[in-house]
Design a protein around this motif. Structure first.
Motif, PDB file in Angstrom:
ATOM      1  N   TYR A 303      26.167 -56.570  -7.840  1.00 37.70           N
ATOM      2  CA  TYR A 303      25.346 -55.691  -7.829  1.00 37.70           C
ATOM      3  C   TYR A 303      23.943 -56.301  -7.607  1.00 37.70           C
ATOM      4  CZ  TYR A 303      22.463 -52.156 -10.482  1.00 37.70           C
ATOM      5  OH  TYR A 303      21.416 -51.604 -10.878  1.00 37.70           O
ATOM      6  N   GLN A 304      23.565 -57.278  -8.166  1.00 36.57           N
ATOM      7  CA  GLN A 304      22.246 -57.780  -8.323  1.00 36.57           C
ATOM      8  C   GLN A 304      21.995 -58.198  -6.907  1.00 36.57           C
ATOM      9  OE1 GLN A 304      22.158 -60.629 -11.621  1.00 36.57           O
ATOM     10  NE2 GLN A 304      20.705 -59.455 -12.413  1.00 36.57           N
ATOM     11  N   TYR A 334      34.605 -55.790  -5.537  1.00 36.01           N
ATOM     12  CA  TYR A 334      33.805 -55.275  -6.602  1.00 36.01           C
ATOM     13  C   TYR A 334      32.838 -54.397  -6.188  1.00 36.01           C
ATOM     14  CZ  TYR A 334      35.078 -59.636  -9.371  1.00 36.01           C
ATOM     15  OH  TYR A 334      35.891 -60.316 -10.105  1.00 36.01           O
ATOM     16  N   ASN A 335      32.262 -54.384  -5.060  1.00 33.24           N
ATOM     17  CA  ASN A 335      31.245 -53.611  -4.595  1.00 33.24           C
ATOM     18  C   ASN A 335      31.975 -51.831  -4.528  1.00 33.24           C
ATOM     19  OD1 ASN A 335      28.722 -52.579  -3.360  1.00 33.24           O
ATOM     20  ND2 ASN A 335      29.764 -52.040  -1.608  1.00 33.24           N
ATOM     21  N   GLU A 336      33.175 -51.998  -3.993  1.00 34.47           N
ATOM     22  CA  GLU A 336      33.738 -50.590  -4.121  1.00 34.47           C
ATOM     23  C   GLU A 336      33.874 -50.054  -5.411  1.00 34.47           C
ATOM     24  OE1 GLU A 336      36.191 -49.133  -1.298  1.00 34.47           O
ATOM     25  OE2 GLU A 336      34.600 -50.003  -0.223  1.00 34.47           O
ATOM     26  N   ARG A 337      34.303 -50.871  -6.646  1.00 31.16           N
ATOM     27  CA  ARG A 337      34.311 -50.282  -7.889  1.00 31.16           C
ATOM     28  C   ARG A 337      33.209 -50.304  -8.855  1.00 31.16           C
ATOM     29  NH1 ARG A 337      38.106 -54.519  -9.694  1.00 31.16           N
ATOM     30  NH2 ARG A 337      38.594 -55.232  -7.629  1.00 31.16           N
ATOM     31  N   LEU A 338      31.996 -50.867  -8.082  1.00 25.86           N
ATOM     32  CA  LEU A 338      30.955 -50.546  -8.800  1.00 25.86           C
ATOM     33  C   LEU A 338      30.505 -49.104  -9.454  1.00 25.86           C
ATOM     34  CD1 LEU A 338      28.178 -53.082  -7.317  1.00 25.86           C
ATOM     35  CD2 LEU A 338      29.431 -53.321  -9.376  1.00 25.86           C
ATOM     36  N   PRO A 339      30.368 -48.963 -10.657  1.00 24.41           N
ATOM     37  CA  PRO A 339      29.969 -47.567 -11.214  1.00 24.41           C
ATOM     38  C   PRO A 339      28.454 -47.237 -10.551  1.00 24.41           C
ATOM     39  CG  PRO A 339      29.817 -49.192 -12.971  1.00 24.41           C
ATOM     40  CD  PRO A 339      30.445 -49.858 -11.894  1.00 24.41           C
ATOM     41  N   ILE A 340      27.658 -48.059 -10.379  1.00 17.79           N
ATOM     42  CA  ILE A 340      26.289 -47.499  -9.922  1.00 17.79           C
ATOM     43  C   ILE A 340      25.745 -48.900  -8.757  1.00 17.79           C
ATOM     44  CG2 ILE A 340      25.414 -46.560 -11.755  1.00 17.79           C
ATOM     45  CD1 ILE A 340      23.743 -49.067 -12.703  1.00 17.79           C
ATOM     46  N   HIS A 341      25.086 -48.439  -7.874  1.00 16.71           N
ATOM     47  CA  HIS A 341      24.392 -49.322  -6.757  1.00 16.71           C
ATOM     48  C   HIS A 341      23.018 -49.584  -7.103  1.00 16.71           C
ATOM     49  CE1 HIS A 341      28.486 -48.147  -5.257  1.00 16.71           C
ATOM     50  NE2 HIS A 341      28.513 -49.541  -4.724  1.00 16.71           N
ATOM     51  N   ILE A 370      17.611 -53.010 -18.680  1.00 19.08           N
ATOM     52  CA  ILE A 370      18.352 -54.237 -18.149  1.00 19.08           C
ATOM     53  C   ILE A 370      19.468 -54.329 -18.770  1.00 19.08           C
ATOM     54  CG2 ILE A 370      18.465 -56.736 -17.655  1.00 19.08           C
ATOM     55  CD1 ILE A 370      15.333 -56.309 -17.049  1.00 19.08           C
ATOM     56  N   ARG A 371      19.612 -54.259 -20.276  1.00 16.84           N
ATOM     57  CA  ARG A 371      20.597 -54.382 -20.996  1.00 16.84           C
ATOM     58  C   ARG A 371      21.811 -53.261 -20.660  1.00 16.84           C
ATOM     59  NH1 ARG A 371      17.710 -54.698 -25.946  1.00 16.84           N
ATOM     60  NH2 ARG A 371      16.803 -56.600 -25.461  1.00 16.84           N
ATOM     61  N   ILE A 372      21.353 -52.155 -20.558  1.00 19.05           N
ATOM     62  CA  ILE A 372      22.084 -51.001 -20.303  1.00 19.05           C
ATOM     63  C   ILE A 372      22.737 -51.091 -18.978  1.00 19.05           C
ATOM     64  CG2 ILE A 372      22.177 -48.342 -20.051  1.00 19.05           C
ATOM     65  CD1 ILE A 372      19.797 -48.228 -22.012  1.00 19.05           C
ATOM     66  N   GLU A 373      21.699 -51.485 -17.865  1.00 17.35           N
ATOM     67  CA  GLU A 373      22.437 -51.596 -16.578  1.00 17.35           C
ATOM     68  C   GLU A 373      23.474 -52.609 -16.467  1.00 17.35           C
ATOM     69  OE1 GLU A 373      19.587 -53.813 -14.037  1.00 17.35           O
ATOM     70  OE2 GLU A 373      19.979 -52.335 -12.556  1.00 17.35           O
ATOM     71  N   VAL A 377      27.189 -52.258 -15.231  1.00 20.09           N
ATOM     72  CA  VAL A 377      27.733 -52.534 -14.263  1.00 20.09           C
ATOM     73  C   VAL A 377      29.000 -53.474 -14.658  1.00 20.09           C
ATOM     74  CG1 VAL A 377      27.190 -54.499 -12.280  1.00 20.09           C
ATOM     75  CG2 VAL A 377      25.776 -52.485 -12.982  1.00 20.09           C
ATOM     76  N   LYS A 378      29.141 -54.115 -15.664  1.00 18.21           N
ATOM     77  CA  LYS A 378      29.841 -54.824 -16.041  1.00 18.21           C
ATOM     78  C   LYS A 378      31.412 -53.947 -16.495  1.00 18.21           C
ATOM     79  CE  LYS A 378      27.275 -59.129 -17.289  1.00 18.21           C
ATOM     80  NZ  LYS A 378      26.600 -59.482 -18.131  1.00 18.21           N
TER      81      LYS A 378
END
Ligand code: ATP
Ligand code: MG
Length: 402
Positions: A303-304, A334-341, A370-373, A377-378
């Motif tokens: 993500y980062q 991982y990229n496919e499954r990321l909830p946000i991009h 940043i914490r929420i993000e 993501v995790k």
């Protein structure tokens, strides 16, 4: 027949109709004979720049002092250059002298290599006084005239030689190679911008390693800016890279600098006058390459770094012959499954946080975002307003400050 040539023939026709001579020259003829793609068509003509400009509706006087006018015709740009000879460069003191010559032959004589000194008229007849066709057959790069003199006149030709070797898989003839060696120090006179351009083209060549090898074998390599202290062992690493795996100039430069193990990358990029954008990209790739050749990808890292950069780093690994197919697949998954991009996709913003926590704006907002993000993501938190609000409030209660 070739479409680019057909189109250019229309420009030749208009020049001829006005009683000028006109030929296709340079890379277009060379690539046509080699059956390679033609990027742009250069035209040589007996018409002088102002005459060319009066004949065509859309023209740009890009290099009028060298006799070059860009003509835009039927949505295609052509560099149309008046026949000229080499001596015009040297006679700076006599600008009133006639600078243009009347014959194609003299114009071809000032060109760098025999394969670049072939002209073609509208009928497709080749004018080839230096036997460029034979050299194309044999895949040999040879200077027009005495190589050492031609390099003396314009040392950029030394780098152009290596560039054409890298692009065409040609071999330099003995005299050319010796002259590269004998005149290697002359490249110190060149502007960094011109060196950068040629080296960028060389690295993008299908046979980049061959071009680099030639630069090293002739001692040209260590005359390049900031490369004089390189050890031969390190230089050996440079030619082992498979630049074909890379898909951008930034990637190729990153591979080049990584293989040389350049310590002060920033100083190098500054000295070579990289644009700010390229400088940042190359630095980023080098830094992340070093991290992710030691560490595996995880969702947050993908993500980062961003999937495009992840792919670039994986291509770099391939260029270095590091096994990485598994890692690449993982990163893609991982990229496919990321909830946000991106952060913009978060369902909350700074205003929400201010309201929920009843605090005045400040740097704390960014820290919370940043914490929420990271939690989203995790996969520890769902990207949903209600869920996030609950999470923020319970974190806030548990601990006033993280
Ligand atoms: P490319 O495919 O990169 O365009 P090219 O051969 O057309 O290759 P250019 O730099 O566009 O290369 O130059 C066009 C032509 O002008 C060359 O083929 C060559 O004949 C001549 N030329 C360019 N630069 C020089 C130079 N430094 N010295 C002599 N001739 C040159
Ligand atoms: Mg060209």
């Amino acid at each position: 027949k070739n479409r680019a040539i057909e189109q250019a023939n229309a420009v030749l026709y208009l020049l001829e109709r006005a009683h000028y001579q006109a030929y296709i020259v340079g890379g277009a003829v060379r690539n046509l004979l080699l059956d390679l793609p033609i990027h742009d068509v250069d035209i040589a003509t007996s018409a002088e720049p102002d005459e060319v400009m009066s004949l065509f509706q859309v023209t740009f006087p890009v290099g009028i002092e060298h006799g070059t006018v860009v003509v835009r015709y039927d949505h295609v740009d052509y560099e149309v250059t008046t026949f000229r000879s080499e001596s015009e460069y040297k006679d700076f003191r006599h600008p009133e002298q006639v600078r243009f010559v009347t014959s194609l032959e003299k114009d071809l004589a000032r060109r760098d290599f025999t394969v670049n000194a072939i002209a073609m008229n509208r009928e497709g007849t080749l004018i080839d006084p230096y036997n460029g066709q034979a050299d194309i057959q044999r895949q040999v790069l040879r200077s027009v005239g005495k190589a050492s003199e031609r390099f003396e006149e314009d040392p950029l030709r030394i780098l152009r030689a290596a560039r054409f070797v890298a692009q065409l898989n040609f071999s330099p003839d003995v005299e050319l190679k010796q002259a590269m060696q004998a005149k290697n120090f002359r490249i110190r006179k060149l502007s960094v911008e011109r060196i950068y351009q040629e080296m960028t083209k060389l690295l993008a060549g299908r046979w980049a390693a061959k071009g680099l090898h030639l630069l090293m074998a002739t001692g040209v390599f260590s005359e390049l800016p900031l490369l004089c202290h390189q050890s031969p062992k390190q230089n050996h690493e440079v030619v082992k890279i498979d630049y074909r795996e890379c898909s951008s100039d930034a990637e190729r430069w990153a591979a080049f600098l990584l293989s040389l193990d350049i310590k002060d990358v920033k100083a190098f990029l500054k000295a070579w006058r990289f644009s700010r954008k390229n400088e940042n990209q190359v630095q980023f790739l080098i830094k992340q390459f070093k991290v992710f050749t030691k560490k595996e990808w995880d969702a947050y890292a993908v993500y980062q770094v961003g999937i495009e950069n992840v792919r670039a780093i994986e291509r770099l690994k391939k260029a270095f012959h590091l096994r990485g197919e598994g890692q690449k697949q993982c990163a893609e998954a991982y990229n496919e499954r990321l909830p946000i991009h991106s952060r913009k996709e978060l369902k909350v913003n700074g205003n929400d946080l201010q309201q929920w926590l009843g605090r005045k704006p400040g740097p704390w907002i960014q820290e919370w975002i940043i914490r929420i993000e990271a939690a989203v993501v995790k996969g520890q938190l769902v990207n949903d307003r209600v869920a996030i609000k609950g999470w923020v409030e319970s974190c806030h209660k548990q601990k006033k400050k993280f």
